[in-house]
Scaffold this motif. Structure first.
Motif, PDB file in Angstrom:
ATOM      1  N   ASN A  20      -0.644   0.783   7.393  1.00  0.00           N
ATOM      2  CA  ASN A  20       0.461   0.796   6.428  1.00  0.00           C
ATOM      3  C   ASN A  20       0.267  -0.175   5.230  1.00  0.00           C
ATOM      4  O   ASN A  20       0.929   0.225   4.041  1.00  0.00           O
ATOM      5  N   ARG A  21      -0.443  -1.105   5.257  1.00  0.00           N
ATOM      6  CA  ARG A  21      -0.629  -1.901   4.416  1.00  0.00           C
ATOM      7  C   ARG A  21      -1.878  -2.122   3.491  1.00  0.00           C
ATOM      8  O   ARG A  21      -2.103  -3.071   2.459  1.00  0.00           O
ATOM      9  N   MET A  22      -2.907  -1.321   4.168  1.00  0.00           N
ATOM     10  CA  MET A  22      -4.210  -1.236   3.026  1.00  0.00           C
ATOM     11  C   MET A  22      -4.826   0.047   3.459  1.00  0.00           C
ATOM     12  O   MET A  22      -4.531   0.740   4.356  1.00  0.00           O
ATOM     13  N   LYS A  23      -5.874   0.468   2.664  1.00  0.00           N
ATOM     14  CA  LYS A  23      -6.402   1.768   2.898  1.00  0.00           C
ATOM     15  C   LYS A  23      -7.604   1.675   3.750  1.00  0.00           C
ATOM     16  O   LYS A  23      -8.612   0.783   3.669  1.00  0.00           O
ATOM     17  N   ILE A 217       8.457  -2.785   6.033  1.00  0.00           N
ATOM     18  CA  ILE A 217       7.987  -1.466   6.755  1.00  0.00           C
ATOM     19  C   ILE A 217       9.206  -0.867   7.369  1.00  0.00           C
ATOM     20  O   ILE A 217       9.556  -1.461   8.331  1.00  0.00           O
ATOM     21  N   CYS A 218       9.553   0.313   6.871  1.00  0.00           N
ATOM     22  CA  CYS A 218      10.691   0.982   8.042  1.00  0.00           C
ATOM     23  C   CYS A 218      10.136   1.388   9.277  1.00  0.00           C
ATOM     24  O   CYS A 218       9.090   1.950   9.345  1.00  0.00           O
ATOM     25  N   ALA A 219      10.808   0.808  10.161  1.00  0.00           N
ATOM     26  CA  ALA A 219      10.548   1.512  11.621  1.00  0.00           C
ATOM     27  C   ALA A 219      10.698   2.733  11.974  1.00  0.00           C
ATOM     28  O   ALA A 219      10.198   3.215  12.842  1.00  0.00           O
ATOM     29  N   GLY A 220      11.334   3.390  11.162  1.00  0.00           N
ATOM     30  CA  GLY A 220      11.615   4.726  11.245  1.00  0.00           C
ATOM     31  C   GLY A 220      10.522   5.723  10.814  1.00  0.00           C
ATOM     32  O   GLY A 220      10.069   6.481  11.714  1.00  0.00           O
ATOM     33  N   CYS A 221       9.856   5.394   9.528  1.00  0.00           N
ATOM     34  CA  CYS A 221       8.770   6.564   9.099  1.00  0.00           C
ATOM     35  C   CYS A 221       7.445   5.557   8.650  1.00  0.00           C
ATOM     36  O   CYS A 221       6.712   6.191   7.955  1.00  0.00           O
ATOM     37  N   ASN A 222       7.615   4.387   8.559  1.00  0.00           N
ATOM     38  CA  ASN A 222       6.452   3.477   8.463  1.00  0.00           C
ATOM     39  C   ASN A 222       6.220   3.445   6.603  1.00  0.00           C
ATOM     40  O   ASN A 222       4.925   3.160   6.391  1.00  0.00           O
ATOM     41  N   SER A 223       7.305   3.768   6.069  1.00  0.00           N
ATOM     42  CA  SER A 223       6.869   3.605   4.584  1.00  0.00           C
ATOM     43  C   SER A 223       7.672   2.285   4.317  1.00  0.00           C
ATOM     44  O   SER A 223       8.476   1.735   5.224  1.00  0.00           O
ATOM     45  N   PHE A 224       7.548   1.792   2.840  1.00  0.00           N
ATOM     46  CA  PHE A 224       8.272   0.566   2.618  1.00  0.00           C
ATOM     47  C   PHE A 224       9.715   0.561   1.982  1.00  0.00           C
ATOM     48  O   PHE A 224      10.168   1.530   1.534  1.00  0.00           O
ATOM     49  N   PHE A 225      10.313  -0.043   2.483  1.00  0.00           N
ATOM     50  CA  PHE A 225      11.818  -0.386   2.181  1.00  0.00           C
ATOM     51  C   PHE A 225      12.038  -0.514   0.610  1.00  0.00           C
ATOM     52  O   PHE A 225      11.326  -1.306  -0.014  1.00  0.00           O
ATOM     53  N   TYR A 230      23.628  -5.822   0.409  1.00  0.00           N
ATOM     54  CA  TYR A 230      24.490  -6.273   1.375  1.00  0.00           C
ATOM     55  C   TYR A 230      24.020  -6.555   2.529  1.00  0.00           C
ATOM     56  O   TYR A 230      24.365  -6.071   3.612  1.00  0.00           O
ATOM     57  N   ASN A 231      23.022  -7.410   2.719  1.00  0.00           N
ATOM     58  CA  ASN A 231      22.317  -7.694   3.977  1.00  0.00           C
ATOM     59  C   ASN A 231      21.766  -6.522   4.810  1.00  0.00           C
ATOM     60  O   ASN A 231      21.501  -6.441   5.845  1.00  0.00           O
ATOM     61  N   THR A 232      21.627  -5.342   4.192  1.00  0.00           N
ATOM     62  CA  THR A 232      21.139  -4.179   4.857  1.00  0.00           C
ATOM     63  C   THR A 232      20.184  -3.423   4.015  1.00  0.00           C
ATOM     64  O   THR A 232      20.191  -3.496   2.994  1.00  0.00           O
ATOM     65  N   LEU A 233      19.241  -2.836   4.783  1.00  0.00           N
ATOM     66  CA  LEU A 233      17.981  -2.114   4.374  1.00  0.00           C
ATOM     67  C   LEU A 233      17.958  -0.626   4.505  1.00  0.00           C
ATOM     68  O   LEU A 233      18.392  -0.307   5.725  1.00  0.00           O
ATOM     69  N   VAL A 234      17.940   0.200   3.574  1.00  0.00           N
ATOM     70  CA  VAL A 234      18.288   1.623   3.909  1.00  0.00           C
ATOM     71  C   VAL A 234      16.603   2.330   3.233  1.00  0.00           C
ATOM     72  O   VAL A 234      16.579   2.137   2.216  1.00  0.00           O
ATOM     73  N   MET A 266       8.666 -20.700   4.359  1.00  0.00           N
ATOM     74  CA  MET A 266       9.563 -19.790   3.543  1.00  0.00           C
ATOM     75  C   MET A 266       8.990 -19.123   2.573  1.00  0.00           C
ATOM     76  O   MET A 266       9.162 -18.031   2.338  1.00  0.00           O
ATOM     77  N   ASN A 267       8.072 -19.745   1.629  1.00  0.00           N
ATOM     78  CA  ASN A 267       7.161 -19.071   0.690  1.00  0.00           C
ATOM     79  C   ASN A 267       6.279 -18.043   1.353  1.00  0.00           C
ATOM     80  O   ASN A 267       6.573 -16.877   0.484  1.00  0.00           O
ATOM     81  N   SER A 268       5.653 -18.158   2.318  1.00  0.00           N
ATOM     82  CA  SER A 268       4.838 -17.150   2.659  1.00  0.00           C
ATOM     83  C   SER A 268       5.567 -15.819   3.132  1.00  0.00           C
ATOM     84  O   SER A 268       5.382 -14.680   2.934  1.00  0.00           O
ATOM     85  N   ILE A 269       6.717 -16.124   3.853  1.00  0.00           N
ATOM     86  CA  ILE A 269       7.415 -14.943   4.527  1.00  0.00           C
ATOM     87  C   ILE A 269       8.187 -14.309   3.391  1.00  0.00           C
ATOM     88  O   ILE A 269       8.442 -12.994   3.313  1.00  0.00           O
ATOM     89  N   HIS A 270       8.681 -15.136   2.142  1.00  0.00           N
ATOM     90  CA  HIS A 270       9.199 -14.653   1.072  1.00  0.00           C
ATOM     91  C   HIS A 270       8.467 -13.590   0.444  1.00  0.00           C
ATOM     92  O   HIS A 270       8.834 -12.578   0.222  1.00  0.00           O
ATOM     93  N   GLU A 271       7.018 -13.891   0.360  1.00  0.00           N
ATOM     94  CA  GLU A 271       6.206 -13.184  -0.362  1.00  0.00           C
ATOM     95  C   GLU A 271       5.940 -11.835   0.493  1.00  0.00           C
ATOM     96  O   GLU A 271       5.551 -10.755   0.023  1.00  0.00           O
ATOM     97  N   TRP A 272       5.663 -12.181   1.795  1.00  0.00           N
ATOM     98  CA  TRP A 272       5.443 -11.073   2.687  1.00  0.00           C
ATOM     99  C   TRP A 272       6.330 -10.083   2.757  1.00  0.00           C
ATOM    100  O   TRP A 272       6.035  -8.975   2.930  1.00  0.00           O
ATOM    101  N   CYS A 273       7.617 -10.380   2.572  1.00  0.00           N
ATOM    102  CA  CYS A 273       8.713  -9.219   2.719  1.00  0.00           C
ATOM    103  C   CYS A 273       8.997  -8.684   1.415  1.00  0.00           C
ATOM    104  O   CYS A 273       9.424  -7.818   1.462  1.00  0.00           O
ATOM    105  N   GLU A 274       8.750  -9.550   0.401  1.00  0.00           N
ATOM    106  CA  GLU A 274       9.017  -8.814  -0.929  1.00  0.00           C
ATOM    107  C   GLU A 274      10.336  -8.303  -1.174  1.00  0.00           C
ATOM    108  O   GLU A 274      10.830  -8.684  -2.237  1.00  0.00           O
TER     109      GLU A 274
END
Ligand SMILES: [Zn+2]
Length: 304
Positions: A20-23, A217-225, A230-234, A266-274
């Motif tokens: 998902n995250r690299m070629k 990464i979306c748990a439904g289809c492996n693409s990126f959110f 409002y505290n929700t990802l679609v 906090m910084n690493s996860i902030h960057e990781w989650c983007e």
């Protein structure tokens, strides 16, 4: 009685995440596909056993053993008081064939002879058991679990159970059941203590935090959110909806698998989650879900 259950292999999880995250190279993608397929076959085998096996058996799944520096893997062991069945489960699909002792896939390319692996495992297991003082008879079989599999020119004596034979083989197993002895259970428990966890990191392609694509990464289809509101990802691709806390926690889990030696900050996860732009939101989740060590800019988080 299941003494050791099967878990999704760490290598499969890591490769799937990496994909998902690299070629990945074509070879790695093919390897990932074969791991996915193999694991699905093993799950199918587990279901089959759970559904139809009766009587007194000990099931030990997914063993990785080391005998005199020879590492060998066993998909499943079925222990009874009379003998031990060693099963290697194959999820091959399509028309395979054997020619001059070589195995070929439906596309005509030669594949690794699954009998060689089976025989090697049996030999090593036998020596291992003798060392443990347990000289029981072993019967090794390839279990072809996929109903769409066929093998042309299979030798009559091939130690294998084909899809059309699974029912009859199960009946035979169930008729041969006998009372387990205390020593059988003790032996099985002892054997499991020798299981070693696989270490796939050295086999994976070279990756680093900087090289991997960031985001959740979306748990439904492996693409990126795409964005968070409002505290929700679609997911804009498949419509999957996830609460931010659960999505971040999934991503942290992934981060920990990729970088078992790195600290969660906090910084690493902030960057990781983007996709989560607010550092405060990340800090709030980490503070709630983990134990904080250190303070201020040197704070990091560990599992409770
Ligand atoms: Zn999706």
């Amino acid at each position: 009685m299941i003494i050791k259950t099967r878990e999704e292999p760490l290598e499969l999880k890591l490769l799937r995440y990496l994909n998902n995250r690299m070629k990945l190279s074509d070879k790695e993608v093919n390897y990932l596909i074969s791991l996915e397929k193999g694991f699905k076959g093993e799950e199918k085998y587990d279901d089959w056993l759970k559904k139809y096996l009766i009587g007194e058996w000990i099931v030990i799944n997914d063993l990785l053993l080391n005998y005199n520096k020879n590492v060998f893997q066993i998909d499943s062991l079925l222990v009874s008081s009379k003998k031990i069945y060693l099963f290697n489960v194959k999820n091959y699909e399509g028309d395979f064939y054997i020619e001059s002792d070589r195995w070929y896939s439906p596309s005509g390319s030669e594949i690794k002879d699954p009998l060689l692996q089976l025989n090697r495992s049996e030999t090593l297991l036998r020596q291992f058991l003798v060392d443990l003082g347990f000289g029981t008879q072993i019967e090794s079989l390839l279990i072809f679990i996929n109903p769409e599999f066929h093998l042309y020119q299979a030798p009559l004596k091939l130690p294998a159970i084909f899809p059309s034979q699974l029912n009859r083989f199960m009946t035979k197993l169930n008729m041969s059941t006998a009372k387990l002895r205390f020593r059988d259970i003790e032996f099985a428990k002892k054997l499991v203590t020798f299981h070693r966890e696989d270490d796939p990191y050295s086999r994976l392609s070279d990756y680093s935090f900087d090289k991997l694509k960031k985001g959740i990464i979306c748990a439904g289809c492996n693409s990126f959110f795409g964005k968070c509101s409002y505290n929700t990802l679609v997911c804009s691709k498949c419509g999957f909806i996830e609460d931010v806390v659960s999505a971040v926690m999934r991503s942290v889990e992934e981060y920990q698998l990729f970088f078992p030696d790195k600290k969660i900050t906090m910084n690493s996860i902030h960057e990781w989650c983007e996709v989560i732009t607010s550092k405060k939101a990340i800090r709030r989740i980490l503070k709630k879900e983990f134990r904080q060590l250190g303070h201020g800019s040197s704070a990091y988080y560990v599992n409770e």
